[in-house]
Design a protein around this motif. Structure first.
Motif, PDB file in Angstrom:
ATOM      1  N   CYS A  76     -51.218  -8.630 -18.812  1.00 63.77           N
ATOM      2  CA  CYS A  76     -49.897  -8.474 -19.440  1.00 63.77           C
ATOM      3  C   CYS A  76     -49.927  -8.384 -20.956  1.00 63.77           C
ATOM      4  O   CYS A  76     -48.924  -8.038 -21.565  1.00 63.77           O
ATOM      5  N   ASP A  77     -51.045  -8.707 -21.607  1.00 62.35           N
ATOM      6  CA  ASP A  77     -51.169  -8.603 -23.065  1.00 62.35           C
ATOM      7  C   ASP A  77     -50.114  -9.425 -23.798  1.00 62.35           C
ATOM      8  O   ASP A  77     -49.621  -9.036 -24.840  1.00 62.35           O
ATOM      9  N   GLU A 101     -49.158 -17.376 -19.673  1.00 60.50           N
ATOM     10  CA  GLU A 101     -48.991 -18.788 -19.314  1.00 60.50           C
ATOM     11  C   GLU A 101     -47.970 -18.939 -18.188  1.00 60.50           C
ATOM     12  O   GLU A 101     -48.185 -19.703 -17.239  1.00 60.50           O
ATOM     13  N   ASP A 102     -46.857 -18.214 -18.297  1.00 61.65           N
ATOM     14  CA  ASP A 102     -45.824 -18.273 -17.259  1.00 61.65           C
ATOM     15  C   ASP A 102     -46.354 -17.774 -15.916  1.00 61.65           C
ATOM     16  O   ASP A 102     -46.062 -18.360 -14.866  1.00 61.65           O
ATOM     17  N   THR A 117     -46.539 -19.993 -12.568  1.00 62.33           N
ATOM     18  CA  THR A 117     -45.872 -19.532 -11.347  1.00 62.33           C
ATOM     19  C   THR A 117     -46.884 -19.435 -10.208  1.00 62.33           C
ATOM     20  O   THR A 117     -46.607 -19.852  -9.072  1.00 62.33           O
ATOM     21  N   THR A 118     -48.056 -18.900 -10.516  1.00 64.70           N
ATOM     22  CA  THR A 118     -49.116 -18.781  -9.516  1.00 64.70           C
ATOM     23  C   THR A 118     -49.520 -20.152  -8.989  1.00 64.70           C
ATOM     24  O   THR A 118     -49.624 -20.355  -7.775  1.00 64.70           O
ATOM     25  N   SER A 157     -45.046  -8.040  -9.436  1.00 58.54           N
ATOM     26  CA  SER A 157     -43.648  -8.317  -9.144  1.00 58.54           C
ATOM     27  C   SER A 157     -42.851  -8.439 -10.446  1.00 58.54           C
ATOM     28  O   SER A 157     -41.732  -7.930 -10.559  1.00 58.54           O
ATOM     29  N   HIS A 158     -43.438  -9.093 -11.432  1.00 58.22           N
ATOM     30  CA  HIS A 158     -42.764  -9.247 -12.729  1.00 58.22           C
ATOM     31  C   HIS A 158     -42.538  -7.888 -13.391  1.00 58.22           C
ATOM     32  O   HIS A 158     -41.481  -7.661 -13.980  1.00 58.22           O
ATOM     33  N   THR A 159     -43.500  -6.980 -13.294  1.00 57.47           N
ATOM     34  CA  THR A 159     -43.350  -5.679 -13.953  1.00 57.47           C
ATOM     35  C   THR A 159     -42.285  -4.816 -13.285  1.00 57.47           C
ATOM     36  O   THR A 159     -41.741  -3.919 -13.920  1.00 57.47           O
ATOM     37  N   ARG A 160     -41.992  -5.093 -12.021  1.00 57.39           N
ATOM     38  CA  ARG A 160     -40.978  -4.310 -11.310  1.00 57.39           C
ATOM     39  C   ARG A 160     -39.554  -4.803 -11.576  1.00 57.39           C
ATOM     40  O   ARG A 160     -38.598  -4.085 -11.300  1.00 57.39           O
ATOM     41  N   LYS A 161     -39.421  -6.000 -12.101  1.00 57.80           N
ATOM     42  CA  LYS A 161     -38.083  -6.542 -12.337  1.00 57.80           C
ATOM     43  C   LYS A 161     -37.369  -5.754 -13.427  1.00 57.80           C
ATOM     44  O   LYS A 161     -37.933  -5.442 -14.460  1.00 57.80           O
TER      45      LYS A 161
END
Length: 165
Positions: free
Chosen positions: A27-28, A34-35, A39-40, A71-75
């Motif tokens: 994610c750079d 960290e998030d 979450t993982t 999943s985060h990138t699709r939000k």
């Protein structure tokens, strides 16, 4: 510290650094990484009994991290942008310029392309392992790897040639 009969705390302590490095590459963004790791770890804790029985809990954790990232990138609410400057690292000065150039190049790729490159070449996963993680065929992983590397070379252009020499 309380006794951990199930071993989750030990697992989290030993795998967090590796998961964080992978998340940073994906994610750079230091804070988002960290998030993603938190979450993982939360997801792993919720299903720890099943994770413990897995053949390779570290690979399972990596898969959860990857799917959390994708999943985060699709939000649609994901409107964050990368920072101009990365946090200070302990890398040698000669490696720092190359590292920043590569990270900038990775940031220009799509989430799927970045995931393939990070898993194949940073995490040293086989084509079959990456295919299983991303739910793609082996041929699709090889194709995506080849095209993503070409896009990375194109994005970096002369910048990479100057650094490598």
């Amino acid at each position: 510290m309380a006794k951990d009969p199930n071993g989750f705390q030990e697992f989290a302590a030993t795998r967090s650094a590796s998961l964080f490095r992978t998340a940073c590459l994906l994610c750079d963004d230091w804070h988002l990484a960290e998030d993603l790791v938190q979450t993982t770890l939360g997801k792993l804790y919720a299903s720890w009994r099943r994770v413990q029985r897995a053949e390779n809990p570290a690979a399972y954790a990596r898969k959860v991290l990857l799917r959390t990232y994708l999943s985060h990138t699709r939000k649609r609410s994901n409107g964050e942008t990368p920072r101009e400057r990365l946090p200070d690292t302990a890398a040698a000065d000669s490696d720092q310029a190359l590292r920043l150039t590569l990270l900038n190049g990775l940031a220009r790729l799509s989430a799927q392309d970045r995931a393939v490159l990070v898993l194949r070449y940073w995490e040293d996963q086989s084509v079959e392992e990456v295919a299983a993680l991303l739910r793609l065929s082996s041929g699709a992983v090889r194709n995506r790897s080849m095209r993503a590397l070409a896009r990375l070379r194109e994005a970096l252009g002369d910048e990479l040639d100057v650094l490598i020499r």
